[in-house]
Design a protein around this motif. Structure first.
Motif, PDB file in Angstrom:
ATOM      1  N   ASN A 284      -0.101   0.222   1.034  1.00 14.09           N
ATOM      2  CA  ASN A 284       1.355   0.073   1.215  1.00 14.09           C
ATOM      3  C   ASN A 284       1.674   0.457   2.657  1.00 14.09           C
ATOM      4  O   ASN A 284       0.947   1.255   3.253  1.00 14.09           O
ATOM      5  CB  ASN A 284       2.123   1.016   0.280  1.00 14.09           C
ATOM      6  CG  ASN A 284       2.024   0.567  -1.161  1.00 14.09           C
ATOM      7  OD1 ASN A 284       2.181  -0.608  -1.468  1.00 14.09           O
ATOM      8  ND2 ASN A 284       1.721   1.492  -2.048  1.00 14.09           N
ATOM      9  N   GLU A 285       2.753  -0.073   3.176  1.00 15.16           N
ATOM     10  CA  GLU A 285       3.081   0.190   4.585  1.00 15.16           C
ATOM     11  C   GLU A 285       3.241   1.696   4.840  1.00 15.16           C
ATOM     12  O   GLU A 285       3.949   2.389   4.105  1.00 15.16           O
ATOM     13  CB  GLU A 285       4.395  -0.522   4.935  1.00 15.16           C
ATOM     14  CG  GLU A 285       4.677  -0.512   6.416  1.00 15.16           C
ATOM     15  CD  GLU A 285       6.083  -1.031   6.719  1.00 15.16           C
ATOM     16  OE1 GLU A 285       6.612  -0.709   7.787  1.00 15.16           O
ATOM     17  OE2 GLU A 285       6.638  -1.729   5.848  1.00 15.16           O
ATOM     18  N   CYS A 286       2.539   2.189   5.867  1.00 13.69           N
ATOM     19  CA  CYS A 286       2.584   3.622   6.188  1.00 13.69           C
ATOM     20  C   CYS A 286       3.993   4.005   6.649  1.00 13.69           C
ATOM     21  O   CYS A 286       4.588   3.321   7.482  1.00 13.69           O
ATOM     22  CB  CYS A 286       1.560   3.910   7.298  1.00 13.69           C
ATOM     23  SG  CYS A 286       1.674   5.589   7.932  1.00 13.69           S
TER      24      CYS A 286
ATOM     25  N   CYS B 280       0.479   5.397  -0.134  1.00 14.90           N
ATOM     26  CA  CYS B 280       0.103   4.291   0.755  1.00 14.90           C
ATOM     27  C   CYS B 280      -1.399   4.030   0.743  1.00 14.90           C
ATOM     28  O   CYS B 280      -1.848   2.999   1.235  1.00 14.90           O
ATOM     29  CB  CYS B 280       0.507   4.596   2.195  1.00 14.90           C
ATOM     30  SG  CYS B 280       2.269   4.742   2.377  1.00 14.90           S
TER      31      CYS B 280
END
Ligand SMILES: Cc1cc2nc3c(=O)[nH]c(=O)nc-3n(C[C@H](O)[C@H](O)[C@H](O)COP(=O)(O)OP(=O)(O)OC[C@H]3O[C@@H](n4cnc5c(N)ncnc54)[C@H](O)[C@@H]3O)c2cc1C
Ligand code: SF4
Ligand code: SF4
Ligand code: SF4
Length: 409
Positions: free
Chosen positions: A48-50, A36
């Motif tokens: 990137n989305e956690c 991420c």
């Protein structure tokens, strides 16, 4: 270790990065199992989305750190108040016996001598260290990236561009002549950038020699360590500033075995502060003092910043003047002597000798074997009382800022 499920944003972004405490060690970046985080401008950046796994806050040297727990983990006990620079087994003043190492080493060349010895006897198969884009060998990749990325790319003389293309097509940019052309190009395009520290995984004694000497700027060597893990090295020596040593100990403590099992030995460099490249190098040395980074042979700090040029001339900056370029996160730092390392090494005002603190059995073993093999020579610390005094003072000054235990636990 039980990990509370907390997001990167909630923990490290808010509590460390935006709070101005991030040292830029890259520990969070390398451990994220979901990729991420990217490392950009010496900070982690969410790309990137956690997935809210809660791992990264557990390895950050600036977030929720219990120093006592770390000491317990590394040494099996807490330091006593009289152990002013942390727990250790032995102290020594040491020097590399190899003339070539001594010549390029920052102080006594002990770090490079130990790494080279450990590589040759198979104790390690790589060292995560710091080179510069001015270094010879694998710097070619960094330089090759800088040429097309430069906003001044159109200023590149066409002859030079054609020569670089020629070497690139033949995969010969890392040869002496290829690298010389790349350096010419980067000096034209990015005149201040060619002595910038670059984390490197050294796997030969030649590469270790190439990276010897202190870069007083930040070098996130965990990225080189990560490279070694990815390419399946078995035992990697990690060299870093005290904040980086704390990060790698936190990684071991979690434990993240993928990384922890690869750590051969942790060598810490004593550290008062590190400077911003844009400030000290670009603004001051290049801008105000009119020194081309290409002409610099060595920078050393012993009471003042001494810059030795290739032609033998020395220029100086007073420490008080240089301090305006100290990285913000260093102002909060509580560890001078890399108290969690296996071996800590510093200059402490000595010339051509390194002050060495052997802290763990692993550190003692490597050092004593190297001494037996005549790779290093030593003399007693009692011969350098001033250096010992300085070590006590600098350590105590920083330790006053330390949070020993978690207030919330
Ligand atoms: C930012 C910084 C500040 C320092 N401040 C002090 C100080 O205040 N007082 C003191 O006594 N000593 C300080 N040191 C340590 C000192 O400058 C020497 O690095 C140490 O004495 C080892 O010398 P050596 O000749 O044995 O090492 P060498 O044989 O020269 O090897 C040094 C090793 O460190 C690696 N390295 C170089 N720069 C960096 C970097 N920025 N980050 C991570 N790794 C790096 C090199 O790649 C090399 O492997 C500092 C070091 C750094 C990096
Ligand atoms: S390690 Fe976990 S908490 Fe941290 S950024 Fe990655 S997914 Fe998010
Ligand atoms: S200090 Fe290191 S681990 Fe913490 S946020 Fe910054 S880069 Fe990540
Ligand atoms: S002063 Fe502290 S925070 Fe700054 S580079 Fe050195 S060890 Fe890291």
């Amino acid at each position: 270790m039980k990990m509370p499920r907390v997001s990167f944003e909630e923990s490290l972004e808010n509590g460390v990065v935006l709070a101005g405490k991030c040292v830029g060690c890259a520990a969070c970046v390398i451990v994220c199992p979901f990729n991420c985080l990217d490392y950009e401008a010496q900070r982690p950046k969410i790309v990137n989305e956690c997935k809210i796994c809660g791992i990264c806050p557990n390895v950050c040297p600036q977030y929720d750190v219990s120093w006592s727990a770390l000491e317990e983990f590394v040494f099996g006990r807490r330091s006593k108040p009289q152990e002013k620079f942390g727990i250790y087994k032995l102290l020594a003043i040491a020097q590399a016996t190899d003339k070539n190492i001594l010549q390029v080493g920052q102080d006594g060349g002990v770090v490079s001598a130990l790494l080279s010895f450990a590589l040759e006897n198979g104790t390690i198969d790589g060292g995560a260290i710091s080179g510069t884009s001015k270094g010879r060998k694998s710097a070619s990749k960094k330089l090759a990236d800088m040429v097309p990325d430069s906003s001044n790319a159109e200023k590149l003389p066409s002859d030079l561009a054609k020569t670089i293309l020629y070497y690139w097509q033949r995969d010969q940019l890392a040869t002496g002549v290829g690298l010389q052309r790349l350096l010419e190009a980067t000096t034209t395009l990015e005149p201040g950038n060619t002595i910038y520290p670059v984390p490197r995984l050294a796997t030969t004694s030649e590469e270790i020699l190439d990276c010897a000497g202190t870069k007083y700027f930040y070098s996130p060597n965990l990225l080189a360590f990560w490279g070694g893990v990815k390419q399946n090295n078995k035992s990697i020596a990690f060299v870093g500033t005290p904040c980086q040593i704390s990060a790698i100990r936190r990684i071991q403590m979690v434990p993240l075995k993928k990384y922890a099992n690869k750590l051969g030995i942790a060598i810490g460099l004593m550290c008062t502060e590190s400077f911003t490249y844009d400030g000290l190098m670009k603004k001051h040395i290049q801008g105000i003092m009119n020194i081309n980074p290409q002409d610099i042979k060595k920078i050393n700090i012993k009471g003042k910043v001494s810059i030795t040029l290739q032609n033998g001339e020395t220029k100086e900056i007073s420490l008080s003047e240089a301090k305006q370029y100290t990285r913000t996160s260093c102002v909060l730092c509580s560890d001078f002597s890399a108290e969690l390392a296996d071996i800590s090494v510093g200059g402490l005002g000595l010339t051509n000798w390194s002050f060495t603190i052997l802290r763990t059995p692993k550190g003692v073993e490597l050092f004593e074997e190297a001494e037996k093999a005549n790779v290093i020579r030593t003399r007693p610390v009692e011969t350098e009382e001033k250096a010992l005094h300085l070590l006590n003072n600098l350590s105590m000054k920083k330790r006053k800022r330390r949070q020993w235990t978690l207030t919330s636990h």
